[in-house]
Motif scaffolding. Structure first.
Motif, PDB file in Angstrom:
ATOM      1  N   TYR A 100       4.509  -9.362   3.537  1.00 17.49           N
ATOM      2  CA  TYR A 100       3.521  -9.111   2.496  1.00 17.49           C
ATOM      3  C   TYR A 100       2.971 -10.441   1.964  1.00 17.49           C
ATOM      4  O   TYR A 100       3.415 -10.915   0.913  1.00 17.49           O
ATOM      5  N   PRO A 101       2.024 -11.028   2.663  1.00 17.94           N
ATOM      6  CA  PRO A 101       1.447 -12.290   2.167  1.00 17.94           C
ATOM      7  C   PRO A 101       0.905 -12.115   0.744  1.00 17.94           C
ATOM      8  O   PRO A 101       0.333 -11.070   0.422  1.00 17.94           O
TER       9      PRO A 101
ATOM     10  N   THR B  42      10.555  -3.504  -0.904  1.00 21.37           N
ATOM     11  CA  THR B  42      10.714  -4.633   0.014  1.00 21.37           C
ATOM     12  C   THR B  42      10.329  -5.943  -0.660  1.00 21.37           C
ATOM     13  O   THR B  42      11.042  -6.948  -0.537  1.00 21.37           O
ATOM     14  N   VAL B  43       9.224  -5.931  -1.382  1.00 20.00           N
ATOM     15  CA  VAL B  43       8.760  -7.134  -2.068  1.00 20.00           C
ATOM     16  C   VAL B  43       9.765  -7.559  -3.142  1.00 20.00           C
ATOM     17  O   VAL B  43      10.130  -8.734  -3.242  1.00 20.00           O
TER      18      VAL B  43
ATOM     19  N   ALA C 259      -0.357  -0.186  -8.961  1.00 17.34           N
ATOM     20  CA  ALA C 259      -1.775   0.149  -9.045  1.00 17.34           C
ATOM     21  C   ALA C 259      -2.664  -1.081  -8.841  1.00 17.34           C
ATOM     22  O   ALA C 259      -3.702  -1.004  -8.195  1.00 17.34           O
ATOM     23  N   GLN C 260      -2.243  -2.209  -9.386  1.00 17.42           N
ATOM     24  CA  GLN C 260      -3.015  -3.452  -9.269  1.00 17.42           C
ATOM     25  C   GLN C 260      -2.613  -4.277  -8.045  1.00 17.42           C
ATOM     26  O   GLN C 260      -3.209  -5.321  -7.785  1.00 17.42           O
ATOM     27  N   LYS C 261      -1.571  -3.826  -7.345  1.00 13.56           N
ATOM     28  CA  LYS C 261      -1.040  -4.535  -6.173  1.00 13.56           C
ATOM     29  C   LYS C 261      -0.694  -5.984  -6.524  1.00 13.56           C
ATOM     30  O   LYS C 261      -1.121  -6.930  -5.887  1.00 13.56           O
TER      31      LYS C 261
ATOM     32  N   THR D  63       0.782  -1.240   0.000  1.00 17.48           N
ATOM     33  CA  THR D  63       0.000   0.000   0.000  1.00 17.48           C
ATOM     34  C   THR D  63       0.812   1.287   0.000  1.00 17.48           C
ATOM     35  O   THR D  63       0.235   2.366  -0.129  1.00 17.48           O
ATOM     36  N   CYS D  64       2.124   1.217   0.168  1.00 12.87           N
ATOM     37  CA  CYS D  64       2.905   2.455   0.233  1.00 12.87           C
ATOM     38  C   CYS D  64       4.045   2.422  -0.785  1.00 12.87           C
ATOM     39  O   CYS D  64       4.282   1.411  -1.430  1.00 12.87           O
ATOM     40  N   GLY D  65       4.752   3.504  -0.880  1.00 15.54           N
ATOM     41  CA  GLY D  65       5.841   3.614  -1.849  1.00 15.54           C
ATOM     42  C   GLY D  65       7.021   2.703  -1.570  1.00 15.54           C
ATOM     43  O   GLY D  65       7.736   2.292  -2.485  1.00 15.54           O
ATOM     44  N   ALA D  66       7.231   2.354  -0.306  1.00 15.42           N
ATOM     45  CA  ALA D  66       8.359   1.492   0.050  1.00 15.42           C
ATOM     46  C   ALA D  66       8.029   0.006  -0.101  1.00 15.42           C
ATOM     47  O   ALA D  66       8.937  -0.821  -0.223  1.00 15.42           O
TER      48      ALA D  66
END
Length: 92
Positions: free
Chosen positions: A86-87, A40-41, A59-61, A33-36
Motif C-alpha cells: 500500500y504505497p 494490513t496497513v 472513507a478518506q483513505k 479499497t477493501c475491508g481488509a
C-alpha cells in the motif's frame, strides 16, 4: 561569558536527539479499497519501532500515525506501507 554561552548553545544542539518528541503525520493511501486493507496497513505500521498509535480513516483513505521521532521517521513509515503493498504519501 561569551564562551560559556557558546558552550551552552553547542551542548544544547548536540543533545537535541535526547529531547525527541511524539510527532504525528497523516498518510494518504489511495490503494486502501477493501475491508481488509486497513488491517494490513495498521499491522505494518505498528511493526515499525517507535510507532505509538495508528488511526485509520477508511472513507478518506488515510491514516494518522503518532510516533517517537527519536526511533523512526516518516520515510520509514511510508516504506512500511509500501512493503505491505500500500504505497503512501504524506498528506499536505
Amino acid at each position: 561569558m561569551k564562551k560559556i554561552a557558546t558552550l551552552l548553545a553547542l551542548s544544547a544542539a548536540l543533545s537535541a536527539p535526547a529531547w525527541a518528541a511524539t510527532q504525528a503525520v497523516t498518510l494518504s493511501i489511495p490503494g486502501m479499497t477493501c475491508g481488509a486493507c486497513p488491517i494490513t496497513v495498521r499491522t505494518a505500521l505498528k511493526r515499525v519501532p517507535g510507532v505509538e498509535t495508528v488511526g485509520i480513516d477508511e472513507a478518506q483513505k488515510q491514516v494518522i500515525v503518532t510516533y517517537d521521532d527519536s526511533k523512526t521517521n516518516v520515510q520509514a513509515l511510508t516504506q512500511a506501507t509500501k512493503d505491505a503493498g500500500y504505497p503512501s504519501s504524506v498528506k499536505q
